[in-house]
Design an enzyme around this catalytic site. Structure first.
Site, mmCIF file in Angstrom:
data_model
loop_
_atom_site.group_PDB
_atom_site.id
_atom_site.type_symbol
_atom_site.label_atom_id
_atom_site.label_comp_id
_atom_site.label_asym_id
_atom_site.label_seq_id
_atom_site.Cartn_x
_atom_site.Cartn_y
_atom_site.Cartn_z
ATOM 1 N N PRO A 32 -2.581 38.012 69.802
ATOM 2 C CA PRO A 32 -2.978 38.483 71.131
ATOM 3 C C PRO A 32 -3.034 39.999 71.281
ATOM 4 C CG PRO A 32 -0.790 37.482 71.172
ATOM 5 C CD PRO A 32 -1.390 37.159 69.845
ATOM 6 N N ASN A 33 -4.079 40.433 71.948
ATOM 7 C CA ASN A 33 -4.308 41.826 72.341
ATOM 8 C C ASN A 33 -4.733 42.763 71.212
ATOM 9 O OD1 ASN A 33 -3.632 41.470 75.168
ATOM 10 N ND2 ASN A 33 -1.531 41.168 74.443
ATOM 11 N N ARG A 70 -6.009 51.414 74.836
ATOM 12 C CA ARG A 70 -4.842 52.102 75.401
ATOM 13 C C ARG A 70 -3.788 52.281 74.318
ATOM 14 N NH1 ARG A 70 -2.423 49.756 80.642
ATOM 15 N NH2 ARG A 70 -1.124 51.543 80.171
ATOM 16 N N TYR A 72 -0.677 52.662 68.548
ATOM 17 C CA TYR A 72 -1.569 51.887 67.671
ATOM 18 C C TYR A 72 -2.727 52.701 67.093
ATOM 19 C CZ TYR A 72 1.033 48.102 69.842
ATOM 20 O OH TYR A 72 2.049 47.286 70.275
ATOM 21 N N ASN A 122 -1.261 39.220 61.386
ATOM 22 C CA ASN A 122 -0.552 40.031 62.372
ATOM 23 C C ASN A 122 -0.455 39.150 63.620
ATOM 24 O OD1 ASN A 122 0.423 41.739 64.283
ATOM 25 N ND2 ASN A 122 -0.970 43.435 63.819
ATOM 26 N N ALA A 153 2.365 39.844 69.484
ATOM 27 C CA ALA A 153 3.579 39.507 70.262
ATOM 28 C C ALA A 153 4.172 38.162 69.842
ATOM 29 C CB ALA A 153 3.248 39.504 71.740
ATOM 30 N N GLU A 180 2.675 39.488 56.203
ATOM 31 C CA GLU A 180 2.771 39.891 57.614
ATOM 32 C C GLU A 180 2.412 41.378 57.723
ATOM 33 O OE1 GLU A 180 6.839 40.279 58.823
ATOM 34 O OE2 GLU A 180 6.385 40.053 60.962
ATOM 35 N N HIS A 209 1.968 44.681 60.503
ATOM 36 C CA HIS A 209 2.060 45.281 61.847
ATOM 37 C C HIS A 209 1.515 46.694 61.773
ATOM 38 C CE1 HIS A 209 4.130 41.924 63.485
ATOM 39 N NE2 HIS A 209 4.932 41.935 62.444
ATOM 40 N N ARG A 213 11.040 50.229 67.125
ATOM 41 C CA ARG A 213 10.665 50.018 68.528
ATOM 42 C C ARG A 213 11.734 49.219 69.282
ATOM 43 N NH1 ARG A 213 4.564 48.302 68.915
ATOM 44 N NH2 ARG A 213 5.004 48.824 71.105
HETATM 45 O O1 CA2 Z 1 2.327 46.757 65.569
HETATM 46 C C1 CA2 Z 1 1.710 45.688 65.616
HETATM 47 O O2 CA2 Z 1 0.746 45.416 64.900
HETATM 48 C C2 CA2 Z 1 2.111 44.627 66.662
HETATM 49 O O3 CA2 Z 1 1.980 43.348 66.048
HETATM 50 C C3 CA2 Z 1 1.126 44.795 67.809
HETATM 51 C C4 CA2 Z 1 1.410 43.906 69.011
HETATM 52 C C5 CA2 Z 1 2.894 43.981 69.421
HETATM 53 O O4 CA2 Z 1 3.174 43.026 70.427
HETATM 54 C C6 CA2 Z 1 3.834 43.769 68.232
HETATM 55 O O5 CA2 Z 1 5.168 43.917 68.664
HETATM 56 C C7 CA2 Z 1 3.543 44.769 67.136
HETATM 57 C C8 CA2 Z 1 0.512 44.321 70.198
HETATM 58 C C9 CA2 Z 1 -0.979 44.167 69.903
HETATM 59 C C10 CA2 Z 1 -1.852 45.189 70.572
HETATM 60 O O6 CA2 Z 1 -1.455 45.445 71.907
HETATM 61 C C11 CA2 Z 1 -2.095 46.437 72.611
HETATM 62 C C12 CA2 Z 1 -1.407 46.981 73.686
HETATM 63 C C13 CA2 Z 1 -1.990 47.987 74.411
HETATM 64 C C14 CA2 Z 1 -3.262 48.442 74.098
HETATM 65 C C15 CA2 Z 1 -3.949 47.885 73.042
HETATM 66 C C16 CA2 Z 1 -3.372 46.886 72.293
#
Ligand code: CA2
Length: 148
Positions: A9-10, A17, A22, A73, A76, A97, A99, A106
């Site tokens: 997700p995301n 953002r 990221y 990946n 969340a 895996e 990230h 974090r």
């Molecule tokens: O660091 C990573 O790759 C994560 O898997 C990214 C996830 C996060 O929940 C993990 O803890 C670590 C989040 C994906 C992207 O989320 C965004 C948030 C804001 C703006 C754009 C993407």
């Protein structure tokens, strides 16, 4: 050699953002980097992103007998999903895996990774480049150049 690259997700919102965490690259950049890696290395790669846990579980199950390796990946779902862990264990396909951020530096809630328990390697904090590293690692493993 066939490798499945899964994003949770995301991840499709990359670059929109939180560039401090990221980076500035977009999801399209990530897809392109993985495509280029596949081309350079002569590997067949399928990419899939979903915001839904069950869809990711379905995709892992469907990989059984079709793919030699998985790069995942879970985003969340890393920190919550026993279903993804069980699916990875069920198919028994070597999985790495990834990230983008260094989750070890974090929040406390990001210190747990269920998926990691079914993965032979974790790459974190290397940005999008971590996906390339994961693919190269799996290739070397599957070719028997490195061991577990
Ligand atoms: O660091 C990573 O790759 C994560 O898997 C990214 C996830 C996060 O929940 C993990 O803890 C670590 C989040 C994906 C992207 O989320 C965004 C948030 C804001 C703006 C754009 C993407």
């Amino acid at each position: 050699m066939k490798i499945l690259v899964l994003n949770g997700p995301n991840i499709n919102m990359l670059g929109i953002r939180e560039p401090g965490i990221y980076g500035k690259s977009t999801f399209a950049d990530l897809l392109a980097l993985i495509e280029q890696t596949a081309k350079d290395e002569g590997i067949e790669i399928e990419q899939y992103q979903s915001n839904h846990e069950g869809c990711l579980v379905d995709k892992i199950q469907e990989a059984y007998g079709k793919f030699d390796g998985i790069v995942i990946n879970p985003a969340a779902y890393t920190h919550t999903s026993i279903a993804i862990l069980d699916a990875l264990k069920a198919v028994g396909i070597p999985a790495v895996e990834v990230h983008i951020s260094d989750v070890s530096q974090r929040e406390d809630f990001r210190q747990v990774s269920y998926a990691r328990l079914a993965c032979c390697k974790t790459i974190m904090g290397h940005g999008l480049e971590g996906y390339r590293e994961a693919i190269l690692y799996l290739k070397a493993l599957l070719e028997g150049i490195i061991g577990l």
